[in-house]
Structure formats: structure tokens, C-alpha cells
Write an enzyme that holds these catalytic residues in place. Structure first.
Site, PDB file in Angstrom:
ATOM      1  N   HIS A 133       0.866  -0.685  -0.124  1.00 41.75           N
ATOM      2  CA  HIS A 133       0.581  -0.493   0.055  1.00 41.75           C
ATOM      3  C   HIS A 133       0.702   0.752  -0.167  1.00 41.75           C
ATOM      4  O   HIS A 133       1.599   0.936   0.883  1.00 41.75           O
ATOM      5  CB  HIS A 133      -0.902   0.242   0.981  1.00 41.75           C
ATOM      6  N   ASP A 218      -7.362   3.973  -3.313  1.00 43.84           N
ATOM      7  CA  ASP A 218      -7.811   3.025  -2.402  1.00 43.84           C
ATOM      8  C   ASP A 218      -8.685   3.418  -1.472  1.00 43.84           C
ATOM      9  O   ASP A 218      -8.985   2.770  -0.536  1.00 43.84           O
ATOM     10  CB  ASP A 218      -6.692   2.176  -1.437  1.00 43.84           C
ATOM     11  N   SER A 415      -7.796  -2.046   7.212  1.00 38.92           N
ATOM     12  CA  SER A 415      -7.024  -1.616   8.090  1.00 38.92           C
ATOM     13  C   SER A 415      -7.488  -0.596   8.173  1.00 38.92           C
ATOM     14  O   SER A 415      -8.172  -0.417   8.708  1.00 38.92           O
ATOM     15  CB  SER A 415      -5.963  -0.984   7.077  1.00 38.92           C
TER      16      SER A 415
END
Ligand SMILES: NC(=O)c1ccc[n+]([C@@H]2O[C@H](COP(=O)([O-])OP(=O)(O)OC[C@H]3O[C@@H](n4cnc5c(N)ncnc54)[C@H](OP(=O)(O)O)[C@@H]3O)[C@@H](O)[C@H]2O)c1
Lengths: 491, 475
Positions: A133, A218, A415
Site C-alpha cells: 500500500h 484505495d 486496515s
């Protein structure tokens, strides 16, 4: 403090980076894992991504070991057990990093700055640092030593899926990128491709993108449609059914498993297929509701995208990190106390079709959320392929987590960044939809349309069907799903 | 009505029927089926009063029987030949004529006359019975049996030797007969089964193994497949010539496990195990639950994480030296209950078989025409022809297992691992699976590792045994 990398770029380059995205052809992966063969791959952290990516890479014939922070080893924490019980070598940074050819940073995003600061001095000249990421690079502006190559290989699925799909002989869609400021030997792309092959991602489709496009899309997907919308929808729909005197166990079950059931239809034929599962009158109803929802929620989607693009979102969140996660922890606790979360699902039987018939409003919410997220992302310059993966594609995956253990499970799996964004969205969206919800009744959530409501106007139905099929998320979806050969339409 | 109670019967040739329990109720029409030598005709003969009863009892056996069978036919011919011998030598005997054979005291002349017409036998009536062809004698037998107002009609392979027209005629005629007369029919082939048959008895090794009501379509289909597997000569379908895997060195063992240890945090599952599997050996691996059978197998298949911490040589690879699990799996066919649980993808029967070429659960690559063709051959072998497009997850549990065995075999792997392949299956499906395994073992191209709890549950063709014991640590 940290410095937002994206904001340091001139507009022209910002736009160029955001628009970077290309679906890679299978024949670009004929080299397989060759570029990583015999190279020492050392993974930092052995959590959801770390363990599962490592298992796949090793099974693909690569040399994988784990480095953990000292405390994890000494206390034999779960991450230590994950790695050692699976027969991997585990060592401290000092023991393993200096000989590593590629260091895979798979620690939580908010730890990236200290972790990278700790390992970077130990890394050998010319090695590679990889991420799953891009937050640390893009939002925190991490400056990596000039001799190091920096790449990203980001599976678009939770870690458990990454492993499960590999074992089945497949993989999960994966986004790869090379940080152009750190590609001194020009082999970043070759490494990223080999890494994607090693995790099985190439079989399901690889998008070649940029750190920036990955982060901005994202973040947008996870906080709006994926987590935010499902959480908000769960709470509103549950409260509505209770207000209308429905059985709490039924209401709880309809929502907990409903998201999973209705979004499963997305996997096979997108939003169109999801709506096609409804009767004609219900379909028109869902369509009209979603149009209304889109008008009400569009400003919120725009605000989320704006805050993400200009860095407001990450700055706010990092301020909370610095403040011991006061907001995050408070919101997490509050979510645990909601009526939906505290009401166990009843043990009545609900058929697959009933989830659609009695969940018209849920269908409308998914449709509105997917389309708004997709439209907002593409308007911000993100390429359709990427916007598709970050919205429609991931929705069923997140819905699965709610089916397992409701919102708690969802927030535990995603997350911290996604969780934080989800709460922001939720807190803004609940009041935003208050008036709209006043007009809702059990015909759209809980009981379904009365059976005498059968008439539909042909012209209107044709209009609705055309509108569904013409939405741009459907065109790109059809193409990308076509790449996943197994997604046979089941009837 | 008619009842056989724990009946054991011996026949001339020493053949025995054992422990038969069977009832035929009113309005039932039974089919007796089974492979050659299973005892089908013998069971039918018992109803006709033949055989020496060793144990058990019968009740309400029919008094008048119409019986058509090779045995009955042979008896009649035998009797005719005897008459011949008994005749004075200088008179040339023509033997009994057909008319005399047909029209006896028991015969209803009206029905017999009608049948003679239908079978077009008029021109034969005056001929000697023993001069008739087999097909013609068969017709005579049928006419006799059908015109004697029998309490029970026993038709043992009645269609054998009949031309198409007579076959059709007989079938039509029977549809009327069954309205007032119960029928027991013996047939080798399911595809000839008439609509009026309501129950099926399946014989094996002189035992009545299964009784199935025809309305139970699932049981009926399973019986069909079992019979199909038992009665057709198995030819393992072709291999995919376009996708060949690297050849193995025939001098090397397929698998060599040395000093294997499998440990979990708090226990040792396997310690110091050595096992070497040579090409063309068939092994049975047995041991109680928890003795580590599946764990050892997953070391071989590469599914156990500790395969990287053990000394494992498989298919030319010393594990842990840069090979991928797909390079290992291409040499292995694998079936287990766990696999069946995992194989929950909405895909077609044909695709499940084809996925065996790719060692995948679900199909993620475009299959070739050759692969589709091979999948169809397998479906045919399993008695599931024409069902390639049906969804796998709608199949019965037993059929799924059969299909997974086909999936495992489709690439002609050097090693086939069958981990408790019969677990959770009912008797008939067990037999189906075992029949298929025996055929695979006999085909000699694949080494089989067969795993089960019971060392005594042996399969023909398996000649090596490894029995695990529960290790002391986890007892
Ligand atoms: N989850 C997803 O769906 C997903 C999907 C795609 C990409 N990603 C990305 O993958 C990365 C890892 O995420 P994850 O979900 O796998 O995280 P995770 O499950 O929370 O695992 C994090 C691991 O890092 C270790 N760790 C935590 N803090 C550390 C520190 N300060 N120093 C060293 N090690 C530390 C933890 O072990 P100890 O605490 O025992 O030391 C744990 O093993 C993130 O960049 C994330 O954005 C996640």
C-alpha cells in the site's frame, strides 16, 4: 513532520500519476518469478498480508524469511508463531535485513515511518523495498535512500483470500507500481511483476499503476462504498425495521447476511445483475431509491475524494494517531454498542431470493454507493479499471466479513486507515440520510413489496434497464470480469 | 406376499446364494440386475423352486410360473435330446413339434394363438422344436410362459436373441400382462429396463446387495452407474497430448521421505518416519485417527508448511530448492473428503474434470478441445454421459466423489493419492468408488496410495502396506 509527497508535485504530474493505470496482458508475465529466483526475500511483519503472501511466494519457489521487531520474538507473539510454525526462518532486523535482496514491508501502515526508518540503514546497497500500500510514500512523503528500488505489489483482497485463491490455483487481482523517484537500476517493474506472479496475482489480473493512483483510489473506495456505506446502511436499515415493529432477530439476520448475498450477484454480472435479481416492480423501486440516494450523497462522496486528494484526510488521521488514536478507539467502541451489533441474528430460514426481495433498500444503497464511488474517482482522474477494483470488485469481499461477525469483524479485518475513514463517512452519512429514511417503510426493507404491486409500466422498465446497463462501471466491469475466466454466470 | 427369509441356496455347480432377504409385494414388478456371475439368474431360479436350500426359508412361492431363461431353454432342449436317445435306433426321430411343445394342459389356447400370430411363428408350428434357431426357441419359450396364466412371470434376459420387431412386440405385450401378473425380470443392461419395473434388486457375489425403489431417482441413478462400472470394460481415457509434463527418471523413486518429523507447538505428530515409493507400487496407508496419515500425504503434495523443514524427495525434486508446488502437483492426482469440501465452486461437471489438468479448484484457464473431449470420455466412463454442463454442486455426494477421482486421474498422474476416498459414502457409492479404484490400479500406469482406517479393508491390486500408530505424545 511528514510531508505529503503528492502535494509537492506540479499539477501536470499529479494528473499524470493519478491517471496511471493499465491492465496488463497475460503474456507480460512469461518470465514468471525468474527476476526473484535465488534472491533473499525478507518480510517485515507476519500478519494478514505478511503471512499469506509469504506462504504463496515460498510455494512459488522463492526464498522467504521473516524479520520481526525484537519484542514480537521475545514474547513469542502471534506474528512469531505464524512464521515459525510454518517453518520459516525468523530473525531480528540486524540478523536478516543486511543480506536481503528485497525487503517486503508488511507492517500496518501507521507504523511504516518508524519501521522504514529502522530498517533502511541496515539494507544493502541496491536492494529493493516493497510495499502493499502506498500510504507511507504518498501521504507521509517517506524519502527512501537513493540506491534502493521502491516498488508496490498490492493485492486487492484481504490476506486470507490471497492465500485461499492461490491454493485453489488462482490468485487475486493485484495492483503493481514502481516509485519513479526510486528506480536507480531500472528493474523495479521486473521485480514487481515477478512478485505478483509469486503471489498468484497474474492469474486474476494485474493493473500497472502508480503509488499515487493506488493510494488515492484505495482510500476513496474503502471509506465510502466498501466500509462506510455498508456500515451506515446496516445501522439505518436495522433501526428502521425495529421502528416498524419487526422481529429484531430477523432484522439482524437480514442485514448481517443480506449484504453478502446481494453483493455476490455483483461478482457475476455487476450492478445490472444485482438489480436483475429483483422482480420488475422491485427493480424499478430500487432504481428510483438509488437515484434519490445518489443526489443526497453525492456531495459527501465529493468531499471524501477532495479530502483524500488534497491530503486533508491523511493529515487528520495522522493527527489522531499522534493523539493515541483517541477518535478511532472511541468510534470503534461506539460501533460495538449499536443496536444492530448487539442483536444476534435469529435462527429463522431466509432463502437466497428473500434477501433480495426483502432488501430492496439495501440493493439501492449498494448500487448508489458503487456508482457514486466509481463516478467520483473517475472524475478525479483515476482510471476506470482502478476505480472498478476499488469499488464494485471489493464490495462482496467486505460484505463477507460482515456476514462472519458483523461490523466488528469488518472493522477488525480492514486496515486502521480504512476503519478511520469508514467512521468519518458513517458519522457524516447518518444525519445526511435522516430525512430520506423517514419516508422508508417495510416494503423496501424487511417485508418486500405487497404481491398485488405487480404492475409495471413497460416504457419505464425499458428506461431503467437501459440506464443500468449504460452506466460506465458496467462496461469496464464486463471487460475485467471477462479476464477472470471462471466467473461463469450461474443461473 | 412372496418372501425369502435369510435364505441360502446351493446350485449344482456349487454356486451359492447367501442370506437373501427379499419380499415381493403385490403390484410390484422387479428387475434383478448385477454383473456377470453375481447370481441374478440364480435368484430368479429360486423363485421357480430350483436349488437346494441350505438355510433360511421361503414362503408363498408361486405355484404356476411362467419362466423364460437360458436355463429353462436349455432344459427343454435337453429333454428333447434325451427323447431322441431313447428312441429306437432305426427310426429317425423328428422330435416333438413346436405345436406340441406350446399347447399343453396349462396353455390358454386363445392367448397362445394370438402370440403365435404376433411372433409370426405359424409356419414353424409343425417343425421339430430342436431344429429351431436360438431366437425361435426363445419365442416359443415366451409364448409358453405368457399363455399359462402364471402367478408369477420370470423373464430372464427375455430380449436376448430377439429381432427388433419381436422385441418391440414383446414390450408392448408385457404392458398389458403386468396389469394382472407380477413380473420379475433379469437384465444385464439398464437401458432396456421397461417402464413398468417398480423395484430393482442388485446382486453381487451371490448376495442381494441393494434393493431400490425406482421412484428414488437418485438411488436409481447410482445403481445405474454401479452396474455400468461393473459391466463395462474400463479403458482409461486418453491423456492430453498437447500439455505434457516433464518425464520422470524411471530409476528414481517417486517419493522418498527420510527421517520425517512433524511437530506442532505442543506435540510431535510424526517422528523419524521413512517411506519410499517406487514407480508402479500400490500402497495402502492405514492408521487410527490422529496418527498423521493426512499430514504425511500433505508433505508429499506440498500442502504442509513443514515440507520445507523435512528431507523430502519427490518427482526428482529435493524440496526447498526453488521448485514451485505446481511443479510437484503436476505429478499427483489427489482425492480426499477435505478436497470435496473445498471444491465448492459453481462450475460444471466437465470443468471439474478439466481442472485436473491444471491442479486447480475451479477452472481458470481456457480449456482446449482435446481436454473437453477427454472430459466427455470420463463422464461416459462414469455413466454420466451428456451431463457435462450440469452444475457440480447440485450433484449427489457420491457422484461428486466419483467426479473428483476422474479429475485426479485425468492427467494420468504417476501417483494417485486417495485419502479415505469412501469416507461419508453409503454402501452403493462406496462400491462405485472401489470399483473405479480397482480399475485404475489394474491399468498399471499410476501408483496408488490408498488411505483408510482399516488395514483389513483391502483393495485388489494393492501390495504394499504402511500402518501408522498413534504416537505416544498425542495418545
Ligand atoms: N488487510 C488488507 O486487506 C490489505 C490488503 C492489501 C494491502 N494491505 C497492506 O498490507 C500491509 C500490512 O497489512 P496487514 O493487514 O497485513 O497488517 P496486520 O495484519 O496488522 O499485520 C501487521 C504485522 O506487522 C507487525 N507489526 C506491527 N507493528 C509493527 C512495528 N511497529 N514494527 C514491526 N512490526 C510491526 C505485527 O506483528 P507484531 O505486532 O507481533 O510485531 C503484524 O505481524 C499494509 O500496508 C496494508 O495496507 C492490507
Amino acid at each position: 513532520m511528514s510531508n505529503n509527497y503528492f502535494n509537492t508535485l506540479p499539477l501536470r504530474e499529479q494528473l499524470e500519476q493519478l491517471a496511471k493505470c493499465r491492465f496488463m496482458h497475460m503474456n507480460e508475465f512469461t518470465e514468471g518469478v525468474e527476476a526473484l529466483k535465488g534472491k533473499k526475500m525478507v518480510i517485515i511483519g507476519c500478519g494478514a498480508q505478511g503471512l499469506n503472501q509469504g506462504l504463496n511466494l515460498r510455494d512459488s519457489g522463492l526464498d522467504v524469511s521473516y524479520t520481526l521487531r525484537q519484542s514480537a520474538i521475545t514474547e513469542k507473539r502471534q506474528s512469531f508463531k505464524n512464521a515459525s510454525e510454518n517453518g520459516f526462518t525468523v530473525g531480528t532486523y540486524e540478523e536478516l535485513i543486511p543480506s536481503a535482496d528485497i525487503v517486503l514491508n508488511l507492517t500496518p501502515d501507521k507504523q511504516h515511518s518508524p519501521v522504514v526508518a529502522a530498517v533502511m540503514p541496515l539494507m544493502k546497497q541496491g536492494a529493493c523495498l516493497s510495499y502493499s500500500h502506498g500510504f507511507n510514500i504518498v501521504e507521509e512523503g517517506m524519502k527512501v535512500r537513493e540506491d534502493l528500488t521502491v516498488i508496490m505489489v498490492a493485492p486487492k483482497c484481504p490476506g486470507s483470500e490471497v492465500r485461499a485463491e492461490y491454493v485453489r490455483g488462482f490468485g487475486v487481482p493485484t495492483l503493481i507500481a514502481v516509485h519513479e523517484d526510486n528506480d536507480p537500476q531500472g528493474h523495479g517493474l521486473a521485480l514487481a511483476k515477478a512478485y505478483a506472479v509469486g503471489t498468484g496475482g497474474h492469474k486474476a489480473g494485474v493493473l500497472m499503476s502508480s503509488f499515487i493512483a493506488e493510494v488515492k483510489s484505495d482510500l476513496m473506495g474503502e471509506q465510502t462504498i466498501l466500509c462506510g456505506m455498508l456500515q451506515t446502511g446496516s445501522l439505518l436499515c436495522f433501526d428502521k425495521m425495529i421502528e416498524k415493529g419487526m422481529d429484531a432477530g430477523y432484522a439482524s439476520k437480514l442485514i448481517q447476511y443480506g449484504w453478502e448475498t446481494i453483493t455476490e450477484a455483483l461478482k457475476y454480472g455487476g450492478v445490472t445483475n444485482m438489480l436483475d435479481r429483483l422482480s420488475n416492480p422491485a427493480k424499478i423501486k430500487a432504481f428510483d431509491l438509488s437515484e434519490e440516494l445518489k443526489v443526497i450523497m453525492r456531495p459527501l462522496y465529493n468531499k471524501h475524494q477532495d479530502d483524500i486528494i488534497n491530503g486533508t484526510f491523511s493529515a487528520t488521521m495522522m493527527a489522531d494517531w499522534a493523539n493515541d488514536d483517541v477518535n478511532l478507539l472511541g468510534w470503534r467502541a461506539a460501533t460495538g454498542e449499536t443496536a444492530f451489533e448487539k442483536t444476534p441474528a435469529g435462527d429463522m430460514e431466509i432463502s437466497e431470493q428473500e434477501y433480495f426481495d426483502h432488501g430492496i433498500l439495501m440493493v439501492a444503497m449498494v448500487k448508489a454507493g458503487v456508482e457514486l464511488a466509481f463516478e467520483t474517482m473517475t472524475a478525479a482522474g483515476i482510471i476506470a479499471d482502478s476505480a472498478y477494483y476499488e469499488s464494485l470488485h471489493e464490495t462482496p469481499l467486505i460484505a463477507n466479513t460482515i456476514a462472519r461477525k458483523k461490523l466488528y469483524e469488518m472493522n477488525a479485518t480492514i486496515s486502521d486507515t480504512a476503519e478511520y475513514g469508514c467512521y468519518l463517512y458513517n458519522h457524516a452519512c447518518l444525519p445526511l440520510l435522516a430525512d430520506f429514511m423517514k419516508g422508508m417503510d417495510t416494503d423496501v426493507i424487511g417485508r418486500g413489496l405487497a404481491s398485488d404491486d405487480n404492475g409495471v409500466d413497460n416504457a419505464r422498465l425499458i428506461e431503467v434497464n437501459a440506464a443500468l446497463r449504460d452506466h460506465p462501471v458496467e462496461a469496464i466491469g464486463a471487460t475485467l470480469r471477462g479476464h477472470m475466466a471462471d466467473m461463469k454466470k450461474i443461473v | 406376499m412372496l418372501q425369502l427369509h435369510d435364505l441360502s441356496v446351493e446350485f449344482d455347480e456349487g454356486f451359492q446364494l447367501k442370506h437373501i432377504n427379499w419380499q415381493i409385494q403385490q403390484h410390484q414388478h422387479w428387475l434383478i440386475t448385477g454383473a456377470n456371475g453375481a447370481g441374478k439368474s440364480a435368484l430368479a431360479a429360486v423363485l421357480a423352486g430350483y436349488g437346494e436350500i441350505l438355510a433360511g426359508s421361503t414362503s408363498r412361492l408361486p405355484t404356476t410360473i411362467g419362466w423364460v431363461s437360458f436355463e429353462a431353454q436349455a432344459q427343454l432342449i435337453q429333454a428333447e435330446l434325451k427323447k431322441d436317445d431313447a428312441d429306437i435306433l432305426d427310426v429317425i426321430s423328428l422330435g416333438t413339434c413346436v405345436r406340441e411343445i406350446i399347447f399343453t394342459n396349462e396353455t390358454d389356447p386363445v392367448i397362445a394363438g394370438e402370440l403365435i400370430q404376433k411372433f409370426e411363428l405359424e409356419y414353424l408350428l409343425e417343425r421339430a422344436f430342436r431344429k429351431l434357431s436360438t431366437g425361435e426357441t426363445r419365442k416359443v419359450m415366451l409364448i409358453k410362459a405368457l399363455s399359462c396364466h402364471a402367478d408369477l412371470l420370470i423373464l430372464d434376459e427375455p430380449f436376448d436373441g430377439l429381432d427388433q420387431a419381436s422385441h418391440t412386440m414383446l414390450q408392448n405385450h408385457l404392458t398389458h400382462v403386468v396389469k394382472h401378473t407380477p413380473v420379475v425380470m433379469v437384465l444385464n443392461r439398464f437401458d432396456e429396463i421397461p417402464d413398468f419395473i417398480s423395484h430393482i434388486a442388485y446382486m453381487e457375489d451371490g448376495q442381494l446387495r441393494h434393493q431400490v425403489n425406482r421412484e428414488d431417482t437418485q438411488a436409481f441413478n447410482e445403481l445405474y452407474q454401479l452396474l455400468h462400472l461393473k459391466t463395462t470394460h474400463l479403458q482409461v481415457p486418453d491423456s492430453d497430448t498437447d500439455n505434457t509434463r516433464p518425464a520422470l527418471n524411471p530409476k528414481e523413486p517417486l517419493v522418498k521421505l527420510s527421517n520425517i518429523c512433524i511437530k506442532h507447538t505442543d506435540m510431535v505428530l510424526i517422528e523419524n518416519l521413512n517411506w519410499c515409493i517406487q514407480p508402479n507400487q500400490h500402497w495402502q496407508l492405514s492408521g487410527p485417527n490422529g496418527s498423521g496419515k493426512t499430514a504425511i500425504l500433505s508433505l508429499i503434495t506440498g500442502d504442509h508448511p513443514q515440507c520445507y523443514t523435512n528431507d523430502i524427495f519427490v518427482f526428482g525434486f529435493q524440496r526447498g530448492n526453488g521448485e514451485s508446488i505446481w511443479q510437484i502437483k503436476q505429478h499427483i492426482g489427489y482425492v480426499s473428503t477435505a478436497l470435496q469440501w473445498e471444491y465448492r465452486v459453481g462450475t460444471s461437471l466437465a470443468n471439474v474434470i478439466i481442472s485436473g489438468f491444471y491442479d486447480s479448484i475451479g477452472l481458470y484457464s481456457k480449456s482446449t478441445d482435446q481436454q473437453k473431449h477427454i472430459a466427455n470420455q470420463w463422464l461416459e466412463l462414469l455413466g454420466m454421459q451428456g451431463r457435462g454442463d450440469q452444475p457440480f454442486n447440485k450433484l449427489s455426494y457420491g457422484d461428486q466423489r466419483l467426479l473428483l477421482i476422474a479429475r485426479a486421474m485425468v492427467k494420468h498422474p504417476p501417483l494417485l493419492i486417495l485419502d479415505e476416498p469412501c469416507l461419508g459414502l453409503d454402501d452403493i457409492n462406496r462400491q462405485l468408488v472401489l470399483a473405479l479404484i480397482e480399475k485404475v490400479c489394474a491399468a498399471k500406469e499410476t501408483s496408488v496410495i490408498y488411505v483408510n482406517h482399516h488395514a483389513q479393508d483391502r483393495i485388489a491390486g494393492i501390495d504394499h502396506y504402511l500402518a501408522l500408530e498413534k504416537s505416544a505424545d498425542n495418545a
